[in-house]
Design an enzyme around this catalytic site. Sequence first.
Site, PDB file in Angstrom:
ATOM      1  N   LYS A   1       0.886  -1.212   0.015  1.00  0.00           N
ATOM      2  CA  LYS A   1      -0.112  -0.045  -0.180  1.00  0.00           C
ATOM      3  C   LYS A   1       0.820   1.271  -0.005  1.00  0.00           C
ATOM      4  O   LYS A   1       0.722   2.193  -0.784  1.00  0.00           O
ATOM      5  CB  LYS A   1      -0.757  -0.187   1.113  1.00  0.00           C
ATOM      6  CG  LYS A   1      -1.563   1.295   1.613  1.00  0.00           C
ATOM      7  CD  LYS A   1      -2.669   1.532   0.484  1.00  0.00           C
ATOM      8  CE  LYS A   1      -3.163   3.089   0.705  1.00  0.00           C
ATOM      9  NZ  LYS A   1      -4.189   3.370  -0.203  1.00  0.00           N
TER      10      LYS A   1
ATOM     11  N   CYS B   1      -3.480  11.304   1.216  1.00  0.00           N
ATOM     12  CA  CYS B   1      -2.781   9.918   0.935  1.00  0.00           C
ATOM     13  C   CYS B   1      -1.290  10.178   0.430  1.00  0.00           C
ATOM     14  O   CYS B   1      -0.479   9.553   1.061  1.00  0.00           O
ATOM     15  CB  CYS B   1      -3.542   8.808  -0.033  1.00  0.00           C
ATOM     16  SG  CYS B   1      -5.283   8.701   0.511  1.00  0.00           S
TER      17      CYS B   1
HETATM   18  N1  SAJ Z   1      -1.852  14.742  -9.001  1.00  0.00           N
HETATM   19  C1  SAJ Z   1      -0.951  15.513  -9.907  1.00  0.00           C
HETATM   20  N2  SAJ Z   1      -0.515  14.842 -11.092  1.00  0.00           N
HETATM   21  C2  SAJ Z   1      -1.079  13.820 -11.420  1.00  0.00           C
HETATM   22  C3  SAJ Z   1      -1.877  13.040 -10.665  1.00  0.00           C
HETATM   23  C4  SAJ Z   1      -2.414  13.656  -9.640  1.00  0.00           C
HETATM   24  O1  SAJ Z   1      -0.432  16.415  -9.538  1.00  0.00           O
HETATM   25  O2  SAJ Z   1      -0.613  12.851 -12.519  1.00  0.00           O
HETATM   26  C5  SAJ Z   1      -2.332  15.306  -7.712  1.00  0.00           C
HETATM   27  C6  SAJ Z   1      -3.781  15.586  -7.772  1.00  0.00           C
HETATM   28  O3  SAJ Z   1      -4.143  16.785  -8.141  1.00  0.00           O
HETATM   29  C7  SAJ Z   1      -3.691  15.300  -5.874  1.00  0.00           C
HETATM   30  C8  SAJ Z   1      -2.923  14.466  -5.623  1.00  0.00           C
HETATM   31  O4  SAJ Z   1      -1.838  14.503  -6.675  1.00  0.00           O
HETATM   32  O5  SAJ Z   1      -3.452  16.687  -5.541  1.00  0.00           O
HETATM   33  C9  SAJ Z   1      -3.428  13.114  -5.366  1.00  0.00           C
HETATM   34  O6  SAJ Z   1      -4.181  12.910  -6.334  1.00  0.00           O
HETATM   35  P1  SAJ Z   1      -4.540  11.392  -6.803  1.00  0.00           P
HETATM   36  O7  SAJ Z   1      -5.549  11.373  -7.750  1.00  0.00           O
HETATM   37  O8  SAJ Z   1      -3.080  10.780  -7.400  1.00  0.00           O
HETATM   38  O9  SAJ Z   1      -4.531  10.389  -5.589  1.00  0.00           O
HETATM   39  P2  SAJ Z   1      -5.528  10.123  -4.274  1.00  0.00           P
HETATM   40  O10 SAJ Z   1      -4.788  10.872  -3.231  1.00  0.00           O
HETATM   41  O11 SAJ Z   1      -6.903  10.964  -4.586  1.00  0.00           O
HETATM   42  O12 SAJ Z   1      -5.734   8.950  -4.105  1.00  0.00           O
HETATM   43  C10 SAJ Z   1      -4.459   7.841  -4.142  1.00  0.00           C
HETATM   44  C11 SAJ Z   1      -4.564   6.734  -4.986  1.00  0.00           C
HETATM   45  N3  SAJ Z   1      -3.297   6.073  -5.189  1.00  0.00           N
HETATM   46  C12 SAJ Z   1      -3.012   5.597  -6.198  1.00  0.00           C
HETATM   47  O13 SAJ Z   1      -3.333   5.884  -7.222  1.00  0.00           O
HETATM   48  C13 SAJ Z   1      -1.593   5.084  -5.973  1.00  0.00           C
HETATM   49  C14 SAJ Z   1      -5.764   5.738  -4.500  1.00  0.00           C
HETATM   50  O14 SAJ Z   1      -5.996   4.675  -5.383  1.00  0.00           O
HETATM   51  C15 SAJ Z   1      -5.796   5.236  -3.001  1.00  0.00           C
HETATM   52  O15 SAJ Z   1      -6.779   4.638  -2.599  1.00  0.00           O
HETATM   53  C16 SAJ Z   1      -5.776   6.630  -2.160  1.00  0.00           C
HETATM   54  O16 SAJ Z   1      -4.318   7.312  -2.752  1.00  0.00           O
HETATM   55  C17 SAJ Z   1      -5.515   6.208  -0.639  1.00  0.00           C
HETATM   56  O17 SAJ Z   1      -6.603   6.402  -0.092  1.00  0.00           O
HETATM   57  O18 SAJ Z   1      -4.291   5.863  -0.411  1.00  0.00           O
END
Ligand code: SAJ
Length: 415
Positions: free
Chosen positions: A211, A265
């Site tokens: 995780k 996360c």
């Molecule tokens: N972000 C970027 N660039 C990207 C993708 C995201 O800047 O290419 C930013 C987003 O805008 C945001 C942050 O990253 O501010 C996090 O967003 P996210 O969509 O990447 O992730 P979370 O935090 O919503 O969810 C993550 C997910 N983890 C993965 O994809 C590995 C989700 O599957 C998990 O269940 C979740 O964390 C968790 O609860 O751990």
Amino acid sequence: MEKSHKGSDDEMKICIVGLGYMGIPTALLLAKNGHQVVGYDIMAEKIKSLNNGQLPFDEKGLPELFTQARKNFKAIPTLEQAEAYLIAVPTPITRENKCDLSHVKSAAESIAPFIRKGVLAILESTVKAGTTEHVVRPILEKSGLKAGKDFLLAYVSEKAIPGNTIHEMINNDRIIGGIDEKSQQLTAKIYSSFVKGKIHITDCTTAETVKLMENSYRDANIALANEFAKVCEQLRINVWDAIKLANHHPRVNIHSPGPGVGGHCLTTDPLFLVEDYDWTSIIKTAREINNSMPGHVISLTEKMLGKKKARIAILGAAYKKNVDDSRESPTESMAKTCRARGHEVTVTDPYVKKFPEKILPFDEAIKGADAIIIAVDHDDYLEKESALLQLQQQGVKVLDTRNMFNGKFKTLGKG
Ligand code: SAJ
């Protein structure tokens, strides 16, 4: 253990401890699929409102699921005997960047009196590796019963992405870590009642580590994209085009740059993985790069403005698109930086209600702005394109940090 309800042998009485973003959907999916589910939370208000049919947060498909699952779900103000307990409580980060296990510990303490022969305890909270074996197990063994011999113990991480939680809870693969084969098998059986993805079996510490690795990978990948953005600004080329081209390579998958990484996360989990290891560097550096982005965005805006004090409107307070969650949102940091540098700042968001800054309606927030920062690519903003273009023509500086308008405005990562 005797069945406490009428149903098939596969249906169990399951108690969810912690009714948050993951606990509620998990409880409802189990209830919809025939289990008798009770949900406990220390917040009495939540219990009352759930039993009155009110959900504490917005999530796609959740109201419909709630309706379908309600006959098998009840929120309870005090814990009661069940066949399985599932702990889904928060694990915040401490000031020292360590995993705060206080909620996990007190949840384990609270279920310990209900541990009987054959009862299964599952930890779902994201934790430092080793927590199930070395923190939860000893607390539950205070019952006098032994994990693996008398009762069952497992760790299952949640993988669902906010904004698409229900779909991902059903369709993503799940990693099940069990203390022994019996724990692994019963846990797998429970999850297969609603999971359509593959179920992979391992030990508890491996499941916990996987995780943390998943979110560390995503955070580091975004940090790389953000560093590329800064380099491309120097090279006076377009990072979005460059990433798109690089991603044509069969083994390259660079994520998108942005104004910073928010949410609960990615901002914490990577640090849980390395908290005991001083010699680690990539994960910590990735965090630093992502944390530097809000300040970088404000510097870019100031460069566009070419004047010291300005009125800056920020579009989007959520940590990402189309959600109402603003935890660790880069906008909070951007707004603070603006103020610290003497600017006036306004914030708008179509979904977020709770935020340290006042949330204004769109028109009010942009009124009189010298610069507009598009911080979140909410779908709602697509219909604002012509209004924003008009403002740009009138001399307002617009910075699209997510490139949601494909280069129609100045973007991050472009010289
Ligand atoms: N972000 C970027 N660039 C990207 C993708 C995201 O800047 O290419 C930013 C987003 O805008 C945001 C942050 O990253 O501010 C996090 O967003 P996210 O969509 O990447 O992730 P979370 O935090 O919503 O969810 C993550 C997910 N983890 C993965 O994809 C590995 C989700 O599957 C998990 O269940 C979740 O964390 C968790 O609860 O751990």
